[in-house]
Scaffold this motif. Structure first.
Motif, mmCIF file in Angstrom:
data_model
loop_
_atom_site.group_PDB
_atom_site.id
_atom_site.type_symbol
_atom_site.label_atom_id
_atom_site.label_comp_id
_atom_site.label_asym_id
_atom_site.label_seq_id
_atom_site.Cartn_x
_atom_site.Cartn_y
_atom_site.Cartn_z
ATOM 1 N N ALA A 215 0.873 -1.124 0.029
ATOM 2 C CA ALA A 215 0.093 -0.149 -0.026
ATOM 3 C C ALA A 215 0.926 1.268 -0.031
ATOM 4 O O ALA A 215 0.393 2.313 -0.690
ATOM 5 N N ALA A 216 1.924 1.075 0.683
ATOM 6 C CA ALA A 216 2.807 2.381 0.828
ATOM 7 C C ALA A 216 3.669 2.696 -0.541
ATOM 8 O O ALA A 216 3.787 4.002 -0.933
ATOM 9 N N ARG A 217 3.991 1.552 -1.373
ATOM 10 C CA ARG A 217 4.391 1.794 -2.599
ATOM 11 C C ARG A 217 3.284 2.299 -3.439
ATOM 12 O O ARG A 217 3.831 3.257 -4.276
ATOM 13 N N ARG A 218 2.128 1.940 -3.522
ATOM 14 C CA ARG A 218 1.254 2.429 -4.351
ATOM 15 C C ARG A 218 0.828 3.968 -3.846
ATOM 16 O O ARG A 218 0.665 4.758 -4.886
ATOM 17 N N ARG A 219 0.920 4.311 -2.802
ATOM 18 C CA ARG A 219 0.733 5.858 -2.504
ATOM 19 C C ARG A 219 1.859 6.625 -2.788
ATOM 20 O O ARG A 219 1.605 7.585 -3.166
ATOM 21 N N TRP A 220 3.076 6.061 -2.489
ATOM 22 C CA TRP A 220 4.347 7.079 -2.811
ATOM 23 C C TRP A 220 5.089 6.917 -4.158
ATOM 24 O O TRP A 220 5.604 7.824 -4.676
ATOM 25 N N ALA A 221 4.860 5.837 -4.696
ATOM 26 C CA ALA A 221 5.788 5.587 -6.178
ATOM 27 C C ALA A 221 4.757 4.665 -6.898
ATOM 28 O O ALA A 221 5.315 3.573 -7.320
ATOM 29 N N PRO A 222 3.723 5.244 -7.409
ATOM 30 C CA PRO A 222 2.760 4.476 -8.344
ATOM 31 C C PRO A 222 3.537 4.145 -9.631
ATOM 32 O O PRO A 222 4.394 4.897 -10.035
ATOM 33 N N GLY A 223 3.261 3.039 -10.123
ATOM 34 C CA GLY A 223 4.076 2.709 -11.723
ATOM 35 C C GLY A 223 5.071 1.729 -11.181
ATOM 36 O O GLY A 223 5.927 1.683 -12.063
ATOM 37 N N ASP A 224 5.552 1.463 -9.920
ATOM 38 C CA ASP A 224 6.642 0.795 -9.749
ATOM 39 C C ASP A 224 7.826 1.081 -10.293
ATOM 40 O O ASP A 224 8.929 0.385 -10.800
ATOM 41 N N VAL A 225 8.186 2.619 -9.853
ATOM 42 C CA VAL A 225 9.421 3.327 -10.068
ATOM 43 C C VAL A 225 10.331 3.394 -8.926
ATOM 44 O O VAL A 225 9.697 2.895 -7.859
ATOM 45 N N PRO A 226 11.415 3.556 -8.980
ATOM 46 C CA PRO A 226 12.288 3.438 -7.916
ATOM 47 C C PRO A 226 11.802 4.559 -6.737
ATOM 48 O O PRO A 226 11.549 5.480 -7.235
ATOM 49 N N LEU A 227 11.992 4.176 -5.632
ATOM 50 C CA LEU A 227 11.498 4.995 -4.626
ATOM 51 C C LEU A 227 12.451 5.230 -3.417
ATOM 52 O O LEU A 227 13.238 4.312 -2.701
ATOM 53 N N LEU A 228 12.881 6.607 -3.318
ATOM 54 C CA LEU A 228 13.721 7.076 -2.122
ATOM 55 C C LEU A 228 13.272 7.397 -1.116
ATOM 56 O O LEU A 228 12.176 8.405 -1.130
ATOM 57 N N ALA A 229 13.665 7.471 0.273
ATOM 58 C CA ALA A 229 12.914 8.029 1.182
ATOM 59 C C ALA A 229 14.101 8.718 2.041
ATOM 60 O O ALA A 229 15.213 7.892 2.512
ATOM 61 N N TYR A 230 13.665 9.622 2.817
ATOM 62 C CA TYR A 230 14.493 10.386 3.963
ATOM 63 C C TYR A 230 13.451 10.546 5.069
ATOM 64 O O TYR A 230 12.323 11.034 4.610
ATOM 65 N N PHE A 231 13.758 10.502 6.052
ATOM 66 C CA PHE A 231 13.201 10.751 7.125
ATOM 67 C C PHE A 231 13.999 11.424 8.403
ATOM 68 O O PHE A 231 14.950 10.843 8.687
ATOM 69 N N GLY A 232 13.221 12.398 9.076
ATOM 70 C CA GLY A 232 14.147 12.901 10.338
ATOM 71 C C GLY A 232 13.822 14.547 10.314
ATOM 72 O O GLY A 232 12.788 14.835 9.556
ATOM 73 N N ARG A 233 14.420 15.171 10.863
ATOM 74 C CA ARG A 233 14.288 16.782 11.055
ATOM 75 C C ARG A 233 14.633 17.331 9.744
ATOM 76 O O ARG A 233 15.469 16.961 8.895
ATOM 77 N N LEU A 234 14.068 18.520 9.466
ATOM 78 C CA LEU A 234 14.070 19.288 7.965
ATOM 79 C C LEU A 234 15.113 20.445 8.724
ATOM 80 O O LEU A 234 14.477 21.542 8.614
ATOM 81 N N GLU A 235 16.325 20.350 8.847
ATOM 82 C CA GLU A 235 17.165 21.170 9.145
ATOM 83 C C GLU A 235 18.515 21.168 8.240
ATOM 84 O O GLU A 235 18.535 20.291 7.474
ATOM 85 N N TYR A 236 18.916 22.300 8.316
ATOM 86 C CA TYR A 236 20.310 22.337 7.153
ATOM 87 C C TYR A 236 21.348 21.491 7.192
ATOM 88 O O TYR A 236 21.775 20.809 6.359
ATOM 89 N N GLU A 237 21.620 21.009 8.427
ATOM 90 C CA GLU A 237 22.660 20.132 8.926
ATOM 91 C C GLU A 237 22.254 18.640 8.251
ATOM 92 O O GLU A 237 23.196 17.679 8.517
#
Length: 430
Positions: A215-237
């Motif tokens: 379900a996550a793949r369909r949500r974030w990358a429909p069409g079976d394309v490569p999916l990259l993920a970043y998670f964490g704080r959105l700060e410059y460092e």
């Protein structure tokens, strides 16, 4: 090892969680309690509340009744963290100290454990008053967060409090060898006297049903394309801007690649602008804060989790991604270089190297089988190297051997005008 009474001070503790520090302390104290130690946590109530709306509470942790938590109400003064950080921190420290002295009655700890500079004042005062050892875990430094520069009055104030805490502590703990070197350099300490105890992970928390992954793949990358993920704080460092800059090169080699950025922070609009500037805005999804279940599903669905930090004391996000079984691509900044071993448990690149990010991601996407084997190795390391029982034993050993050095009279540290982490760098950032 004998049973100890431990007083832990932290400016964040569930349900008040700002970042990884709160989760670290929560997991550590529960493991210490499981090992038979008597633990009291001294923490604060929510920012912007007061004793009328959110009074001080004293009772068992809802997640583990063996841990006693003293959640302290904010004082009446109208102080805001965003407007006057140091004044707010001093007021918080005063409230914590007053609560400890008036509410802990005859309970006396064998050791005081301070987590980061924000609780330095009450922790030092309590250790001095009670005559017990003070252990300080330095999770990050102000200079490190700003690339070695202390150019503002606030940065110099924070640095001076960090210096005081590190110099006063009877035992100093860092989360990585890189942080040990940084702390020793910044605060004039012998690195051999600093203990390295990695952050931990509970791997089972990140188990995800296959249906949720799909379900996550369909949500974030429909069409079976490569999916990259970043998670964490959105700060410059955290270097997400470098990952966005690398995305056009990645998409040329692997058309259709999508990037999901999960998290919040002060640099979100800057990152959106960067995505537009590099003409990949439609290929980048800014997901904001995700629930634990949604985040775990994203990680298991990702072709690679990319952690492009320019500064990273440890990198617990790498452990969480490994627990989810995701292929890891990470910079060598700080502790990340110790968690992610290039070619063994992931693929690495130099911090800030846009071409290096693109090349590392292509290594993963070009050979998924090799990437999944590295992910298997990363996951296998979690329990023996980063399990909370192992970490709690090491911390308890530090408690047991820390001397009660007592109060010190310290002058103000001299703060260089140049880069405090790079000798000879005298040109401040713009």
């Amino acid at each position: 090892m004998s049973r100890m009474r431990v007083l832990v001070l932290s400016w964040e503790y569930p349900p008040v969680v700002v970042g990884g520090l709160g989760r670290h302390v929560h997991a550590l104290v529960r493991e210490l309690a499981a090992a038979g130690h008597e633990v009291v946590v001294l923490a604060r109530r929510e920012t912007g509340t007061d004793a009328a709306t959110h009074p001080t509470t004293d009772g068992p942790d809802p997640d583990d009744p063996r841990v006693r938590v003293l959640h302290v109400a904010e004082d009446p003064a109208h102080l805001r963290f965003s407007d006057d950080m140091v004044a707010w921190v001093l007021a918080m420290g005063h409230a914590l100290l007053r609560a400890a002295l008036t509410r802990l009655a005859d309970w006396r700890p064998d050791v005081v454990h301070a987590h980061d500079w924000l609780v330095a004042h009450p922790a030092i005062a309590l250790a001095d008053t009670l005559g017990v050892p003070l252990v300080a875990t330095i999770h990050a430094t102000e200079a490190g967060r700003h690339g070695g520069w202390l150019t503002t009055p606030l940065s110099r104030q924070v640095h001076s409090i960090e210096w005081w805490l590190a110099r006063r502590a009877d035992a100093v703990v860092t989360c990585s060898r890189a942080m040990r070197a940084e702390v020793a350099t910044l605060f004039d300490l012998d690195p051999d006297t600093i203990s390295v105890v990695h952050n931990g992970i509970a791997p089972r928390r990140w188990s995800v049903p296959p249906a949720a992954t799909e379900a996550a793949r369909r949500r974030w990358a429909p069409g079976d394309v490569p999916l990259l993920a970043y998670f964490g704080r959105l700060e410059y460092e955290k270097g997400v801007q470098d990952l966005i800059a690398a995305l056009p090169r990645i998409r040329r080699a692997h058309p259709g690649t999508r990037l999901v950025v999960a998290g919040t922070g002060t640099q979100q609009q800057m990152l959106v602008d960067e995505a537009r500037r590099h003409r990949v805005r439609r290929s980048v999804r800014f997901a904001g804060h995700l629930t634990d279940d949604d985040l775990a599903a994203l990680l298991t669905a990702a072709s690679a989790v990319v952690l492009p930090s320019r500064y990273e004391p440890f990198g617990i996000v790498a452990l969480e991604a490994a627990a989810a079984g995701a292929p890891l691509v990470a910079s060598t900044a700080g502790g990340l270089g110790e968690v992610v071993v290039d070619g063994v448990s992931g693929v690495s690149f130099a911090p800030g190297d846009v071409a290096g990010i693109a090349g590392a991601v292509r290594r993963v996407l070009d050979n998924p089988d090799a990437a999944h084997e590295r992910a298997r190795v990363a996951r296998a390391r979690l329990v023996p190297d980063f399990g909370w029982p192992v970490i709690a034993v090491r911390i308890a050993e530090i408690y047991a051997t820390a001397p009660a050095g007592g109060a010190i009279e310290a002058g103000r540290p001299k703060i260089p005008t140049g880069n405090v982490l790079s000798a000879g760098d005298l040109t401040p950032p713009r």
